[in-house]
Motif scaffolding. Structure first.
Motif, PDB file in Angstrom:
ATOM      1  N   SER A   1       0.823  -1.190   0.070  1.00  0.00           N
ATOM      2  CA  SER A   1      -0.021  -0.088  -0.197  1.00  0.00           C
ATOM      3  C   SER A   1       0.648   1.200  -0.048  1.00  0.00           C
ATOM      4  O   SER A   1       1.715   1.683  -0.889  1.00  0.00           O
ATOM      5  CB  SER A   1      -1.004  -0.071   1.362  1.00  0.00           C
ATOM      6  OG  SER A   1      -1.916   0.964   0.869  1.00  0.00           O
TER       7      SER A   1
ATOM      8  N   VAL B   1      -0.948  -5.121  -2.651  1.00  0.00           N
ATOM      9  CA  VAL B   1      -2.095  -3.887  -2.732  1.00  0.00           C
ATOM     10  C   VAL B   1      -1.515  -2.791  -2.608  1.00  0.00           C
ATOM     11  O   VAL B   1      -1.747  -1.827  -1.901  1.00  0.00           O
ATOM     12  CB  VAL B   1      -2.995  -4.208  -1.597  1.00  0.00           C
ATOM     13  CG1 VAL B   1      -3.597  -5.677  -1.882  1.00  0.00           C
ATOM     14  CG2 VAL B   1      -2.398  -4.347  -0.319  1.00  0.00           C
TER      15      VAL B   1
ATOM     16  N   THR C   1      -0.063   1.046  -3.737  1.00  0.00           N
ATOM     17  CA  THR C   1      -0.520   2.430  -4.177  1.00  0.00           C
ATOM     18  C   THR C   1       0.729   3.035  -4.973  1.00  0.00           C
ATOM     19  O   THR C   1       1.832   2.519  -4.766  1.00  0.00           O
ATOM     20  CB  THR C   1      -1.070   3.491  -3.146  1.00  0.00           C
ATOM     21  OG1 THR C   1       0.241   3.672  -2.395  1.00  0.00           O
ATOM     22  CG2 THR C   1      -1.905   3.037  -2.263  1.00  0.00           C
TER      23      THR C   1
ATOM     24  N   LEU D   1       3.197  -8.347  -8.257  1.00  0.00           N
ATOM     25  CA  LEU D   1       2.160  -7.584  -7.633  1.00  0.00           C
ATOM     26  C   LEU D   1       1.019  -8.413  -7.328  1.00  0.00           C
ATOM     27  O   LEU D   1       0.571  -9.115  -8.083  1.00  0.00           O
ATOM     28  CB  LEU D   1       1.831  -6.381  -8.657  1.00  0.00           C
ATOM     29  CG  LEU D   1       0.915  -5.367  -8.111  1.00  0.00           C
ATOM     30  CD1 LEU D   1       1.151  -4.193  -8.736  1.00  0.00           C
ATOM     31  CD2 LEU D   1      -0.434  -5.903  -7.893  1.00  0.00           C
TER      32      LEU D   1
ATOM     33  N   LEU E   1      -2.409  -8.445  -5.650  1.00  0.00           N
ATOM     34  CA  LEU E   1      -3.763  -7.677  -5.181  1.00  0.00           C
ATOM     35  C   LEU E   1      -4.727  -8.792  -4.211  1.00  0.00           C
ATOM     36  O   LEU E   1      -4.429  -9.965  -4.400  1.00  0.00           O
ATOM     37  CB  LEU E   1      -4.499  -7.233  -6.304  1.00  0.00           C
ATOM     38  CG  LEU E   1      -5.226  -8.283  -7.580  1.00  0.00           C
ATOM     39  CD1 LEU E   1      -6.438  -8.819  -7.032  1.00  0.00           C
ATOM     40  CD2 LEU E   1      -5.468  -7.457  -8.819  1.00  0.00           C
TER      41      LEU E   1
ATOM     42  N   ASN F   1      -4.820  -1.697  -9.039  1.00  0.00           N
ATOM     43  CA  ASN F   1      -3.565  -2.838  -9.104  1.00  0.00           C
ATOM     44  C   ASN F   1      -3.708  -3.617 -10.309  1.00  0.00           C
ATOM     45  O   ASN F   1      -2.181  -3.720 -10.834  1.00  0.00           O
ATOM     46  CB  ASN F   1      -3.803  -3.860  -7.822  1.00  0.00           C
ATOM     47  CG  ASN F   1      -3.512  -3.358  -6.489  1.00  0.00           C
ATOM     48  OD1 ASN F   1      -3.809  -3.986  -5.534  1.00  0.00           O
ATOM     49  ND2 ASN F   1      -3.128  -2.067  -6.539  1.00  0.00           N
TER      50      ASN F   1
ATOM     51  N   THR G   1      -1.868  -0.867 -12.680  1.00  0.00           N
ATOM     52  CA  THR G   1      -0.295  -1.087 -12.218  1.00  0.00           C
ATOM     53  C   THR G   1       0.623  -2.218 -12.889  1.00  0.00           C
ATOM     54  O   THR G   1       1.570  -1.910 -13.267  1.00  0.00           O
ATOM     55  CB  THR G   1      -0.187  -1.031 -10.628  1.00  0.00           C
ATOM     56  OG1 THR G   1      -1.243   0.200 -10.490  1.00  0.00           O
ATOM     57  CG2 THR G   1       1.293  -0.860 -10.340  1.00  0.00           C
TER      58      THR G   1
END
Length: 261
Positions: free
Chosen positions: A92, A116, A118, A205, A207, A219, A222
């Protein structure tokens, strides 16, 4: 070994497990401090050198008294421990700092394990209503209302209430002083979302499929922008994969680590 690390105009608490080899540096989310990694560390069972730290105002780190950059603080932690390269394990808010550092100094990042995350510069997630409601509850002095709101958004896998999920509630409750104490001091790092295609480090990554739908879409976008990124869907996770599926988180970290050694 625990220590306080100078980060320019402040300091942060950090812990180094010691050991040899390429280190893992764990960067926590905004919904928990560095103790959020405890179950993952247990699953890793001391097989790696791990460094983790509390961002300013979180956990054992003092509140900021001057403006700071999350990515600059992460860089200062690497510098303090003499790390030329590391695998960044981030969630995050910590994901944003880690991605920003990767773009600013790619030679220092051997791999990225993002949970997850940002990323700065993304404008597809409107948080204005959430911020207004948090502000309203804070103005009324209703801390427990904020905890209940937060778990209803980010903690659905654990039941979505403090009663059903006291562990996540305790993590969330503990970070609220940083949420409010850091306002006016934390400066956003430069926009990174449109530069994700520049990342060359091996990346995974993960999620949480029980996270908010807007975060899931973010996500997905991204991961699609990072060349060669492995996207993993954690079916039993919300915004707390380190609590919900710590063994799976540890396994993904180990798989990435094996790839970049």
């Amino acid at each position: 070994m625990e220590t306080m690390v100078s980060v320019g105009n402040g300091e942060v608490w950090a812990e180094d497990s010691g050991g040899d080899g390429l280190p893992l540096v764990m960067v926590h989310p905004g919904v928990g401090d560095s103790t959020i990694w405890d179950r993952v560390l247990s699953a890793l069972d001391g097989r790696y050198r791990v460094i983790r730290y509390d961002a300013r105002g979180y956990g054992r780190s003092p509140a900021p008294t001057a403006a700071y950059s999350p990515a600059a603080d992460l860089t200062a932690v690497l510098d303090h421990f003499g790390l030329e390269r590391a695998v960044l394990v981030a969630s995050s808010m910590g994901g944003a700092a880690s991605v920003s550092l990767t773009l600013a100094a790619p030679e220092r990042v051997a791999g990225l394990a993002l949970f997850v995350p940002t990323v700065t510069g993304y404008d597809g997630l409107d948080e204005s209503e959430l911020h207004r409601e948090v502000g309203r509850l804070a103005g009324a002095g209703d801390t427990e209302g904020i905890v209940r709101l937060g778990l209803g958004l980010w903690g659905l896998a654990g039941g979505g209430t403090p009663e059903a999920d006291p562990v996540a509630a305790a993590h969330f409750r503990a970070v609220l002083p940083a949420w409010f104490g850091n306002v006016g001091y934390q400066e956003p790092d430069p926009p990174a979302f449109d530069r994700l295609g520049e990342i060359a480090a091996p990346t995974v990554l993960a999620l949480g499929e029980l996270d908010r739908p807007g975060v899931v879409r973010f996500n997905e976008e991204t991961a699609a922008r990072i060349p060669g990124c492995r996207l993993v869907r954690m079916a039993a996770s919300d915004h707390y994969p380190m609590l919900r599926e710590p063994e799976a988180v540890a396994r993904l970290v180990e798989e990435l680590y094996a790839e970049v050694r």
